[in-house]
Design an enzyme around this catalytic site. Structure first.
Site, mmCIF file in Angstrom:
data_model
loop_
_atom_site.group_PDB
_atom_site.id
_atom_site.type_symbol
_atom_site.label_atom_id
_atom_site.label_comp_id
_atom_site.label_asym_id
_atom_site.label_seq_id
_atom_site.Cartn_x
_atom_site.Cartn_y
_atom_site.Cartn_z
ATOM 1 N N CYS A 67 0.824 -1.204 0.000
ATOM 2 C CA CYS A 67 0.000 0.000 0.000
ATOM 3 C C CYS A 67 0.867 1.266 0.000
ATOM 4 O O CYS A 67 1.412 1.615 -1.036
ATOM 5 C CB CYS A 67 -1.013 -0.038 1.138
ATOM 6 S SG CYS A 67 -2.448 0.989 0.765
ATOM 7 N N HIS A 70 -3.651 -4.963 0.072
ATOM 8 C CA HIS A 70 -3.060 -5.538 1.292
ATOM 9 C C HIS A 70 -3.253 -7.057 1.269
ATOM 10 O O HIS A 70 -4.245 -7.555 1.814
ATOM 11 C CB HIS A 70 -3.771 -4.996 2.534
ATOM 12 C CG HIS A 70 -3.535 -3.551 2.803
ATOM 13 N ND1 HIS A 70 -2.498 -3.105 3.589
ATOM 14 C CD2 HIS A 70 -4.212 -2.452 2.414
ATOM 15 C CE1 HIS A 70 -2.545 -1.784 3.658
ATOM 16 N NE2 HIS A 70 -3.578 -1.359 2.953
ATOM 17 N N GLU A 110 -2.008 -9.218 3.058
ATOM 18 C CA GLU A 110 -1.959 -9.790 4.419
ATOM 19 C C GLU A 110 -3.338 -10.033 5.026
ATOM 20 O O GLU A 110 -3.475 -10.818 5.956
ATOM 21 C CB GLU A 110 -1.126 -8.908 5.366
ATOM 22 C CG GLU A 110 -1.577 -7.470 5.545
ATOM 23 C CD GLU A 110 -0.998 -6.537 4.483
ATOM 24 O OE1 GLU A 110 -0.491 -7.033 3.466
ATOM 25 O OE2 GLU A 110 -1.086 -5.313 4.678
#
Ligand code: GLN
Length: 517
Positions: free
Chosen positions: A366, A488, A490
């Site tokens: 990001c 993102h 994650e």
């Protein structure tokens, strides 16, 4: 109380049931007035987790998703702010027909409605879960959580006994002599009982395993049978906790209270999380906050990828404003996380330049993606004052998203949640995902300025993932691993489904290690 591991306990109990073939969902109750976690300072509250529907929620929902392999929605995070907003909107519409609107019954009814609605929401496609875990944040006795505990007391009376059970997570500290102290548990159970809540199970958090004597004592003071007093000691890896609770017989107790068959547990999860490490790699995370909770999902994703590659990932946390270049020399990879605002960005850009020039594996996320573009524009393309519109004056190679112009409210207004991303065939990123169409989660207001794309690409940086006009991934072909994403990844990683960009990065770190040894 907070920080005790209620979230992990909730997720782990869910995992025990899931291992027995039950479908599990989870709800987090946060007794604060914010509508959601989106506007909260992560340094105080930990990471803002982003759901597929764009919900900006408490980080515990990340634990539920990672432990339970489910995809939750905004309605699974109930806050005081949401509850009051709903009730006040109903009052303004005249829904209460002249009644005096009160905490009991109107707020408590709304809480119960929110819990039931979230519990019924299908997980993983079509079917409603068999069990819904509901975690009440905060501490027993806090003014903030009173309406929630009252709503739960009412539900307890309304539901058949086998449809609901109460688990109380308490701290059992050790004194200087090494003896367990049960007083805090005695007092918190007393406070709960004053509120009309009798726990069915106590999960006792402690440094070491609690023995039968201590369990008996807790049982005597609380009326919770000794077999339902569960010892949950600190363990180095959170994914081992379901196994610890399994050994304590917690699944037996839960299944018998809920009148569920205690089926033979599927060992797949335990196999995945107890894989041995044969390699080690060190990753530098150059960040603004020196607080690990702010980067919870990143930390966990590195762990998931590491497990899959039998590589133990050690993290070196570096302060973006003060770190020394020397600290980057002996790490195997450099990761630049997301973030907002100017502070620390020059240090992060310095670290990205180091990774690019010294051929160190690099992963940008990001803001880390945007800074990689800025670094390339400054030092390769030849735009020395390249920066982001977010950061002030300069040449804006990163600019505000067109639809964000004129947006002044900060709550829930970013580009949030799932978006489709198209990956270019033959690039590193499409190789990692093994396909060219992916869906990942977002949370940002700025993007690569379309006016600079061809100039930057002409200088060698490849935009290998896009969403329409929007640049989503960049990578360098002549580098062992230089990759950054506007999204993102994650937020979708779990022990059983590690995220491809993280797997690629950790694999490159592992190889970097073996070539440098
Ligand atoms: N601050 C940047 C933006 O809003 C990046 C956001 C992030 O890293 N989550 O676009």
């Amino acid at each position: 109380m907070s920080g005790l591991g209620k979230g992990i306990t909730t997720a782990s109990i869910g995992r025990l049931l899931k291992n027995r073939g039950y479908e599990v969902t989870a709800v987090k109750i946060d007794p604060y007035l914010n509508i959601d976690a989106g506007t909260m300072n992560p340094a105080q509250h930990g990471e803002v987790f982003v759901l597929s529907d764009g919900g900006e929620v408490d980080l515990d929902l990340g634990n539920y998703e990672r432990f339970l392999n489910i995809s939750l929605k905004s309605i699974h995070n109930i806050t005081t702010g949401k509850v009051y907003k709903n009730v006040i909107e109903k009052e303004r519409r005249g829904d209460f027909l002249g009644a005096t609107v009160q905490i009991i019954p109107h707020i408590t009814d709304e809480i119960k409605h929110c819990i039931h609605r979230a519990a019924r929401e299908p997980v993983n496609g079509n079917s409603t879960a068999d069990v819904c875990m509901v975690e009440v944040g905060g501490t027993v006795g806090d003014i903030e959580s009173m309406p929630f505990l009252e709503a739960i007391r009412q539900m307890h009376g309304e539901l058949p006994p086998e449809d609901m059970l109460l688990v109380h997570v308490t701290l059992v500290p050790m004194d200087t002599m090494g003896d367990f102290k049960t007083k805090p548990t005695q007092h918190s159970v007393k406070t709960l009982r004053e509120l009309g809540l009798q726990p069915d199970i106590i999960v006792a958090r402690s440094r070491e395993v609690i023995g039968p004597q201590t369990k008996k004592k807790i049982s005597a003071f609380t009326d919770v049978p000794a077999k339902a007093v569960i010892s949950a000691k600190d363990v180095p890896d959170i994914y081992q906790i379901p196994m610890e609770l399994e050994k304590e017989g917690l699944a037996d107790v839960v299944c018998s209270y809920l009148a569920l068959d205690n089926r033979e547990p599927d060992p797949a999860w335990y196999r995945v999380v107890s894989q041995e490490y044969t390699n080690r790699a060190t990753v530098a995370i150059v960040s603004k906050y020196g607080i690990e909770d702010v980067y919870m999902s990143i930390k966990e994703s590195l762990k998931h990828a590491g497990r899959a590659l039998s590589t133990e990932v050690n993290i070196r946390w570096l302060d973006a404003e003060t770190f020394d270049q020397k600290d980057l020399a002996d790490v195997d990879g450099i990761l630049i996380p997301g973030g907002f605002g100017q502070r620390g960005i020059e240090g992060k850009i310095r670290a990205i330049r180091y990774a690019r020039e010294n051929k160190k594996p690099f992963l940008g996320l990001c803001l880390g993606f945007q800074l990689a573009v800025i670094e390339y524009a400054r030092h390769v393309v030849g735009i020395p004052d390249a920066t982001s519109e977010e950061m002030g004056a300069g040449t804006h190679v990163i600019a505000i998203l067109p639809e964000q112009e004129g947006v002044f409210d900060l709550g829930g207004t970013m580009r949030l949640g799932n978006c489709d991303v198209a990956l270019k065939e033959g690039t590193r990123i499409s190789g990692l995902y093994g396909r060219t169409e992916i869906v990942e989660r977002h949370r940002h207001r700025y993007e690569v300025n379309p006016a600079f794309i061809s100039e930057i690409e002409g200088a060698g940086l490849v935009f290998s993932g896009t969403c329409g006009e929007r640049m989503e991934v960049c990578e360098l072909p002549d580098h062992p691993f230089f990759l950054a994403t506007q999204f993102h990844p994650e937020f979708k990683s779990s022990p059983t489904h590690p995220s491809p960009p993280y797997v690629g990065f950790v694999d490159a770190c592992k190889k970097n290690k073996s070539t440098s040894e």
